[in-house]
Design a protein around this motif. Structure first.
Motif, short mmCIF file in Angstrom:
data_model
loop_
_atom_site.label_atom_id
_atom_site.label_comp_id
_atom_site.label_asym_id
_atom_site.label_seq_id
_atom_site.Cartn_x
_atom_site.Cartn_y
_atom_site.Cartn_z
N UNK A 31 121.10 101.02 14.56
CA UNK A 31 121.08 101.89 15.73
C UNK A 31 120.57 101.13 16.94
N UNK A 32 121.40 101.12 17.99
CA UNK A 32 120.97 100.62 19.29
C UNK A 32 120.33 101.79 20.00
N UNK A 33 119.00 101.87 19.97
CA UNK A 33 118.33 103.05 20.52
C UNK A 33 118.45 103.14 22.03
N UNK A 34 118.80 102.02 22.67
CA UNK A 34 119.02 102.07 24.10
C UNK A 34 120.18 103.00 24.45
N UNK A 35 121.13 103.15 23.52
CA UNK A 35 122.24 104.06 23.76
C UNK A 35 121.78 105.50 23.87
N UNK A 36 120.69 105.84 23.18
CA UNK A 36 120.16 107.20 23.28
C UNK A 36 119.78 107.50 24.73
N UNK A 37 119.08 106.56 25.35
CA UNK A 37 118.64 106.76 26.72
C UNK A 37 119.80 106.63 27.70
N UNK A 38 120.77 105.79 27.37
CA UNK A 38 121.96 105.69 28.21
C UNK A 38 122.76 107.00 28.15
N UNK A 39 122.84 107.59 26.96
CA UNK A 39 123.57 108.86 26.82
C UNK A 39 122.86 109.96 27.60
N UNK A 40 121.53 109.96 27.55
CA UNK A 40 120.77 110.94 28.33
C UNK A 40 120.96 110.67 29.83
N UNK A 41 120.86 109.39 30.21
CA UNK A 41 121.04 109.03 31.61
C UNK A 41 122.42 109.42 32.13
N UNK A 42 123.43 109.27 31.29
CA UNK A 42 124.80 109.64 31.69
C UNK A 42 124.88 111.13 31.96
N UNK A 43 124.23 111.93 31.12
CA UNK A 43 124.24 113.37 31.35
C UNK A 43 123.46 113.75 32.61
N UNK A 44 122.36 113.02 32.85
CA UNK A 44 121.57 113.29 34.05
C UNK A 44 122.41 113.00 35.30
N UNK A 45 123.19 111.93 35.28
CA UNK A 45 124.03 111.60 36.42
C UNK A 45 125.08 112.69 36.68
N UNK A 46 125.43 113.43 35.63
CA UNK A 46 126.40 114.52 35.80
C UNK A 46 125.73 115.82 36.23
N UNK A 47 124.39 115.79 36.37
CA UNK A 47 123.69 116.96 36.89
C UNK A 47 122.79 117.69 35.92
N UNK A 48 122.69 117.24 34.67
CA UNK A 48 121.86 117.93 33.69
C UNK A 48 120.41 117.45 33.79
N UNK A 49 119.43 118.35 33.70
CA UNK A 49 118.02 117.91 33.68
C UNK A 49 117.76 116.98 32.50
N UNK A 50 116.87 116.01 32.70
CA UNK A 50 116.65 114.97 31.71
C UNK A 50 116.20 115.52 30.36
#
Length: 212
Positions: A31-50
């Protein structure tokens, strides 16, 4: 027997490449755990709260397109500094680490927070200039129009955020083996990492089950 391998280090040091190669060698899930935060960051960029984005994360989110862009990387670094987000993703990562037979996780706080009892801990690092050159080559190969100076500044800013955050800062675990890849080829870095892990496995009398 569970046998977790924790790989930490800053961006573009080579920990992801090493983690994937070690997973293939030992037959462990990775597991590349950085992808977890990238996936969260991607959603945040689309307008979702972190925090909402972290709580709603699914394994499928880790396969989404665009997770490796510089913009998402910046967002990932920012959400990773939020203690509530890190707490929301803690169980997700620990459950993966507890898989029967063994698991490999790479990130920034695997050996210190996620898997403090990991049998093998590596801290993979490289000089700022080398890391910037690697990341610049990676991004420009994907069509990004960025200068080397801009990539270096971005890496250094991200390092500062990661190392200075109050919750789970980026640092080697006290018992981590440090691997500097600045002067190593990919093959050399992978070979050295496998040798370090193999020696630790032998010391603990662990023999991984290799895939057919």
């Amino acid at each position: 027997m569970n046998f977790a391998i924790a790989i930490d280090g800053p961006a573009a040091a080579g920990k992801g490449t090493i983690g994937r190669a070690m997973a293939a060698h030992f037959g462990f899930p990775h597991m590349d755990t950085g992808l977890l935060y990238r996936a969260v960051g991607r959603r945040v960029l689309s307008g979702m709260p972190a925090l909402e984005a972290a709580r709603a994360l699914t394994p499928e989110d880790l396969q989404a397109d665009g997770l490796r862009t510089a913009e998402v990387g910046q967002a990932a670094s920012q959400v990773a500094a939020l203690p509530q987000v890190r707490a929301a993703l803690l169980d997700f990562q620990r459950a993966f680490a507890q898989r029967a037979g063994g698991a490999i996780l790479d990130g920034r706080d695997i050996g210190t927070v996620i898997c403090p009892d990991a049998a093998v801990k590596l801290f993979v690092t490289a000089s700022d200039d080398v890391r910037a050159q690697r990341r610049h080559a990676e991004l420009t190969a994907k069509g990004a129009d960025l200068t080397l100076e801009a990539v270096l500044a971005d890496l250094q800013a991200r390092d500062a955020r990661d190392m200075q955050r109050a919750d789970a800062p980026l640092k080697p675990a006290e018992d981590a083996m440090v691997l500097d890849t600045s002067r190593l080829s990919i093959d050399e870095a992978v070979e050295k990492a496998i040798a370090l892990a193999t020696a630790r496995m032998a010391a603990r009398e662990f023999s991984p089950i290799r895939p057919n």
